[in-house]
Write a protein that holds these residues in place. Structure first.
Motif, short mmCIF file in Angstrom:
data_model
loop_
_atom_site.label_atom_id
_atom_site.label_comp_id
_atom_site.label_asym_id
_atom_site.label_seq_id
_atom_site.Cartn_x
_atom_site.Cartn_y
_atom_site.Cartn_z
N ASP A 124 0.86 -1.19 0.00
CA ASP A 124 0.00 0.00 0.00
C ASP A 124 0.89 1.24 0.00
O ASP A 124 1.59 1.49 0.98
N PRO A 125 0.88 2.02 -1.08
CA PRO A 125 1.76 3.20 -1.14
C PRO A 125 1.48 4.23 -0.05
O PRO A 125 2.36 5.00 0.32
N TYR A 126 0.24 4.25 0.49
CA TYR A 126 -0.15 5.26 1.47
C TYR A 126 -0.38 4.63 2.85
O TYR A 126 -1.25 5.06 3.60
N MET A 127 0.38 3.67 3.18
CA MET A 127 0.18 2.90 4.40
C MET A 127 0.39 3.76 5.66
O MET A 127 1.28 4.60 5.72
N LEU B 98 -3.91 -11.98 12.35
CA LEU B 98 -2.98 -13.03 11.96
C LEU B 98 -2.78 -14.03 13.09
O LEU B 98 -2.79 -13.67 14.27
N SER B 99 -2.56 -15.26 12.71
CA SER B 99 -2.22 -16.28 13.70
C SER B 99 -0.79 -16.08 14.16
O SER B 99 0.05 -15.54 13.43
N GLU B 100 -0.49 -16.49 15.37
CA GLU B 100 0.87 -16.37 15.90
C GLU B 100 1.83 -17.16 15.01
O GLU B 100 1.53 -18.26 14.56
N GLY B 101 3.00 -16.57 14.76
CA GLY B 101 4.01 -17.23 13.95
C GLY B 101 3.95 -16.87 12.47
O GLY B 101 4.91 -17.11 11.74
N VAL B 102 2.84 -16.32 12.02
CA VAL B 102 2.73 -15.90 10.62
C VAL B 102 3.49 -14.59 10.44
O VAL B 102 3.27 -13.62 11.18
N VAL B 103 4.38 -14.54 9.46
CA VAL B 103 5.17 -13.34 9.21
C VAL B 103 4.34 -12.30 8.48
O VAL B 103 3.71 -12.60 7.46
N LEU B 104 4.31 -11.10 9.02
CA LEU B 104 3.61 -9.99 8.38
C LEU B 104 4.65 -9.05 7.77
O LEU B 104 5.50 -8.51 8.48
N ARG B 105 4.57 -8.87 6.46
CA ARG B 105 5.48 -7.97 5.75
C ARG B 105 4.69 -6.80 5.18
O ARG B 105 3.66 -7.01 4.53
N LEU B 106 5.16 -5.61 5.44
CA LEU B 106 4.49 -4.39 4.98
C LEU B 106 5.41 -3.66 4.01
O LEU B 106 6.56 -3.35 4.34
N LEU B 107 4.89 -3.38 2.81
CA LEU B 107 5.67 -2.70 1.78
C LEU B 107 4.93 -1.43 1.37
O LEU B 107 3.79 -1.47 0.92
N THR B 108 5.60 -0.29 1.55
CA THR B 108 4.98 0.98 1.23
C THR B 108 5.96 1.88 0.48
O THR B 108 7.14 1.53 0.32
N ASP B 109 5.49 3.02 0.02
CA ASP B 109 6.30 3.94 -0.79
C ASP B 109 7.01 4.93 0.12
O ASP B 109 6.39 5.56 0.99
N GLN B 110 8.31 5.10 -0.08
CA GLN B 110 9.06 6.00 0.79
C GLN B 110 8.64 7.46 0.66
O GLN B 110 8.87 8.27 1.56
N GLY B 111 7.98 7.80 -0.44
CA GLY B 111 7.54 9.18 -0.62
C GLY B 111 6.16 9.48 -0.10
O GLY B 111 5.82 10.65 0.15
N THR B 112 5.34 8.46 0.10
CA THR B 112 3.95 8.69 0.50
C THR B 112 3.54 7.97 1.78
O THR B 112 2.40 8.07 2.22
N VAL B 113 4.45 7.22 2.39
CA VAL B 113 4.14 6.53 3.64
C VAL B 113 3.78 7.56 4.71
O VAL B 113 4.32 8.66 4.76
N LYS B 114 2.85 7.21 5.57
CA LYS B 114 2.43 8.10 6.65
C LYS B 114 3.41 8.00 7.83
O LYS B 114 3.89 6.91 8.16
N PRO B 115 3.71 9.11 8.47
CA PRO B 115 4.74 9.13 9.52
C PRO B 115 4.43 8.28 10.75
O PRO B 115 5.35 7.93 11.50
N ASN B 116 3.17 7.94 10.97
CA ASN B 116 2.85 7.16 12.17
C ASN B 116 3.09 5.65 11.99
O ASN B 116 2.93 4.89 12.95
N LEU B 117 3.47 5.22 10.78
CA LEU B 117 3.67 3.79 10.57
C LEU B 117 4.91 3.27 11.32
O LEU B 117 4.83 2.24 12.01
N THR B 118 6.02 3.95 11.19
CA THR B 118 7.26 3.46 11.79
C THR B 118 7.16 3.32 13.31
O THR B 118 7.49 2.25 13.86
N PRO B 119 6.72 4.35 14.06
CA PRO B 119 6.62 4.16 15.52
C PRO B 119 5.63 3.06 15.91
O PRO B 119 5.85 2.33 16.88
N ALA B 120 4.55 2.92 15.12
CA ALA B 120 3.59 1.86 15.42
C ALA B 120 4.22 0.49 15.21
O ALA B 120 4.00 -0.45 15.99
N ALA B 121 5.01 0.36 14.14
CA ALA B 121 5.68 -0.91 13.86
C ALA B 121 6.70 -1.24 14.94
O ALA B 121 6.86 -2.40 15.35
N GLN B 122 7.41 -0.23 15.43
CA GLN B 122 8.40 -0.45 16.49
C GLN B 122 7.73 -0.91 17.79
O GLN B 122 8.22 -1.81 18.48
#
Length: 244
Positions: A129-132, A144-168
Motif C-alpha cells: 500500500d503506497p499510502y500505508m 494473523l495467527s501467531e508465527g505468521v510473518v507480516l510484511r508491509l511494503l509501502t512507498d518511501q515518498g507517501t508513507v504516513k509518519p505514524n507507521l514506523t513508531p507503530a511498527a516499532q
C-alpha cells in the motif's frame, strides 16, 4: 457466452465495479456519453441477472432520467436495483468470492473482508500500500495467527509518519508475531494488494486506511495473474529499504 448465461461470481464482480464507477446524474442538459455508456452497461448486467422484476425496475427508473427534476430520485432507484442484483449474485457465488465488494461507508464490512483474507494465512502475508499508515497494524494486525510473518511494503515518498513508531511498538509488544516493514523507491508501487503465503493474490481498490470510507471499494482475488504479481512484488521487496 450470452448475457443471460453469466456466472454469478462474474456478475457479482462486474456489478460491483459498475456501482463503484457510477457517474452523477444531475443538471438539465442531455445525458453525456459517459452517462449513456454507464447506463448501457448497467442495463446489460441487469438483463444478464435473469431477474425480471429488477429488469422492469431498472427500465422504469431509467425513464425518470429524461425528466431533469426527477433525476436524483431516478438515480437512487437505479442504484437500488443494482444493489439488489449485486446481493443476489453474491449469495449465488462461491463462499470465497463473497464479500469482495464493500459498499461506501461500511467500515465494519471493510474490516471483516480484510480480516477474512489475512486470517487465512499459514506462513506469510505481504501487504502492499503506497499510502500505508498505522491502521494496517491497529485494525488488521491482530487477525494473523501467531508465527505468521507480516510484511508491509509501502512507498518511501507517501508513507504516513505514524507507521514506523507503530511498527516499532508492535515488535516490542508482540514478539511472537513477526513483522518486517520496507520502503520501496518512490512510485515503484502501482497497486494496493495482499499476498497470502506467496501463492494467493488479492487486489484492493483503496488504501486500507480509507477503505470504503468515501467511495465503494472492492477486494478481488486475482487468481489469473497471481504468479506474475507475486513475483513482481517479491523483487520490489528485495530491493526496498528495511526500516523495522
Amino acid at each position: 457466452m450470452s448475457a443471460k448465461q453469466m456466472q454469478p461470481e462474474e456478475l457479482y464482480r462486474r456489478v460491483g465495479r459498475l456501482i463503484e464507477s457510477a457517474p452523477p446524474f444531475v443538471g438539465i442538459g442531455v445525458l453525456s456519453v459517459e452517462q449513456m455508456t454507464w447506463l448501457g452497461r448497467a442495463e446489460a448486467l441487469v438483463v444478464s441477472s435473469g431477474d425480471l422484476d429488477a429488469r422492469m425496475e431498472f427500465a422504469l427508473a431509467k425513464q425518470g432520467l429524461s425528466q431533469p427534476p426527477a433525476r436524483a430520485m431516478a438515480q437512487q432507484r437505479l442504484m437500488l436495483t443494482l444493489y439488489k442484483v449485486l446481493a443476489a449474485a453474491e449469495l449465488a457465488s462461491p463462499p470465497g468470492a463473497q464479500g469482495a465488494f464493500i459498499p461506501v461507508g461500511n467500515s465494519f464490512d471493510a474490516y471483516a473482508a480484510i480480516a477474512k483474507v489475512i486470517s487465512a494465512a499459514k506462513q506469510d502475508v505481504l501487504i502492499v500500500d503506497p499510502y500505508m499508515d498505522d491502521a494496517v497494524l491497529t485494525d488488521f494486525g491482530g487477525t494473523l495467527s501467531e508465527g505468521v510473518v507480516l510484511r508491509l511494503l509501502t512507498d518511501q515518498g507517501t508513507v504516513k509518519p505514524n507507521l514506523t513508531p507503530a511498527a516499532q511498538r508492535w515488535k516490542t509488544q508482540f514478539g511472537r508475531r513477526p513483522l518486517e516493514v520496507r520502503l520501496a523507491p518512490q512510485k515503484a508501487l502501482h497497486d494496493r494488494a495482499i499476498f497470502i503465503d506467496r501463492s494467493e493474490a488479492w487486489t484492493v481498490t483503496q488504501s486500507l486506511k480509507d477503505l470504503a470510507k468515501r467511495s465503494p471499494a472492492e477486494i478481488v482475488r486475482a487468481d489469473d495473474i497471481a504468479p506474475l504479481k507475486i513475483a513482481s512484488y517479491e523483487v520490489i521487496w528485495l530491493n526496498s529499504t528495511a526500516i523495522v
